[in-house]
Design an enzyme around this catalytic site. Structure first.
Site, short mmCIF file in Angstrom:
data_model
loop_
_atom_site.label_atom_id
_atom_site.label_comp_id
_atom_site.label_asym_id
_atom_site.label_seq_id
_atom_site.Cartn_x
_atom_site.Cartn_y
_atom_site.Cartn_z
N ARG A 1 -25.33 59.34 93.63
CA ARG A 1 -25.70 59.71 95.00
C ARG A 1 -27.02 60.48 95.02
NH1 ARG A 1 -23.99 64.10 98.05
NH2 ARG A 1 -22.28 64.54 96.61
N TYR B 1 -36.06 48.34 118.23
CA TYR B 1 -34.90 47.67 117.66
C TYR B 1 -33.63 48.24 118.29
CZ TYR B 1 -31.17 46.96 114.22
OH TYR B 1 -29.98 46.68 113.61
N LYS C 1 -34.51 43.00 104.91
CA LYS C 1 -35.35 41.96 105.50
C LYS C 1 -36.35 41.41 104.47
CE LYS C 1 -33.22 43.10 109.38
NZ LYS C 1 -32.53 44.34 109.11
N ASP D 1 -41.64 52.37 111.85
CA ASP D 1 -40.83 51.32 111.24
C ASP D 1 -41.75 50.13 110.95
OD1 ASP D 1 -39.15 49.15 110.66
OD2 ASP D 1 -37.55 49.90 111.95
#
Length: 401
Positions: free
Chosen positions: A68, A121, A218, A193
């Site tokens: 983590r 988005y 993506k 973004d």
């Protein structure tokens, strides 16, 4: 087996089989290195010195401790994307929304004010609405290309301005130089973004951005087999601050997903060239089709962002939207009629995908928010893949018929 090093202090051959099955030996790598980045599929790392372990748990640049916190495969991805963007460092996350939330939740507190561009988005817009409803954050929406509107919207409690290089799904191009300069003058951070553009078409740090985000799901991974995200920072101090928050939030990236993303990243240049070329092929033909009322792709001279895109981008991207004359019914008929293109969420893979934003990716937006974003009932988004362009047009044209 003599060339393998046991992980325990005891000699491996002295241990009982049950113990030896747990404490597997590891091969040393000396005098050479692997060509491909290895997958470090481990949840944690072993220390000989307790002081080193304790010290490493509080530092992003310390020894690897726990999955983590950090992992060598994940770190390779972070360094690779930070290098492509020209940033100081990066935090890889388990999804694109994980990266967005590391930034929004890590930097905003109750009472803060956020300025965001109008066309966003759907997942980002939904998260901003959650911040407003749950934590008392206030938000003002401004056009993505209007620095004066940004300056007018800023208040003493404004903390961030949030932009998308190319907006989802209407492909509006943000005036990054003007908007980031205004944010810098006003002492607020600019977050961009850059998923649709990738570092190959635009690098927002070169235009004054403070944080750059990607959904690595993506284009960066590029093969529709990964879910991931990454936040890249221009400033090392801001990275250090948010690294501590990110590990407590638990949005950490998985090493195998990171490895797949690294593998996809190596062909990004080849893929983006084909995505952009295929998008041009389809967009220009759709713009002439009688069933289509508008095509929203910044490479067309009719697009409102055309001039800005020509200055800011080295390519116009592989995603665009178009409006059908028959509204929602026509959109649904089109999506059920395509044969080669796939009706599916996401984008950036080698396959061409289509969806209806109003009922899928932006379903959480109110009618007013949809209108503000420019999304109509007959709007269809197409994420163009790398298939042969003539095959794609044959499929699109028969679906329109």
């Amino acid at each position: 087996m003599n060339d393998f090093r046991p992980r325990t202090g005891a000699a491996h051959h002295d241990l009982r089989p049950e113990t030896r099955a747990v404490h597997l030996p590891q091969p040393p790598i000396e005098g050479s290195r692997p060509i491909a980045v290895p997958i470090y599929q481990t949840s944690g790392f072993v220390f000989d010195d307790p002081a080193v372990m304790a010290e490493s748990m509080g530092r992003p640049d310390g020894a690897y401790v726990y999955g983590r916190y950090s992992n060598p495969t994940v770190r390779s991805l972070e360094l690779a994307v930070a290098g492509l963007e020209g940033g100081a460092h990066a935090i890889a996350t388990g999804s694109g929304m994980g990266a967005i939330n590391v930034v929004l939740l890590g930097l905003l507190k109750p009472g803060d004010h956020l300025v965001a561009q109008s066309s966003l988005y759907g997942g980002t817009a939904a998260m901003i609405n959650e911040l407003v409803a749950r934590f008392g954050v206030t938000v003002s929406y401004v056009p993505e290309n209007d620095p004066a509107a940004l300056r007018a919207a800023v208040r003493p409690e404004t903390r961030l301005v949030y932009l998308e290089t190319i907006s989802n799904p209407m492909t509006l191009v943000a005036d990054l130089p003007g908007m980031c300069e205004a944010a810098r003058d006003l002492g607020i951070l600019s977050v961009v973004d850059n998923t649709f553009a990738t570092p190959l078409l635009c690098r927002p740090f070169e235009h004054g951005a403070d944080i750059v985000l990607h959904s690595t799901t993506k284009y960066l991974s590029g093969h529709t087999d990964v879910v991931g995200g990454i936040a890249v920072f221009a400033d090392r101090g801001l990275y250090d601050e948010l690294w501590h928050f990110a590990i407590e939030l638990g949005a950490s990236a998985d090493p195998f997903a990171s490895w797949l993303t690294l593998r996809g990243l190596q062909t990004l240049g080849l893929r983006m060239e084909r995505h952009c070329a295929n998008a041009r092929h389809l967009a220009t033909r759709l713009a002439e089709h009688p069933a289509v009322t508008a095509v929203h792709w910044p490479g067309l001279a009719t697009h409102s962002s055309y001039e800005l895109a020509g200055k800011l981008l080295s390519g116009f991207g592989g995603v665009f939207s178009f409006d059908l004359a028959g509204g929602r019914e026509a959109g649904e008929r089109f999506m059920s009629s395509v044969r080669l293109a796939l009706l599916a969420p996401s984008l950036g893979g080698v396959e061409t995908l289509v969806l209806h934003p109003a009922s899928t990716s932006h379903r959480s937006l109110s009618p007013e928010e949809l209108r503000r974003s420019g999304i109509g009932e007959g709007t269809v988004r197409i994420a163009v893949g790398i298939e042969h362009p003539d095959d794609l047009w044959a499929d699109v044209s028969q679906a329109l018929a």
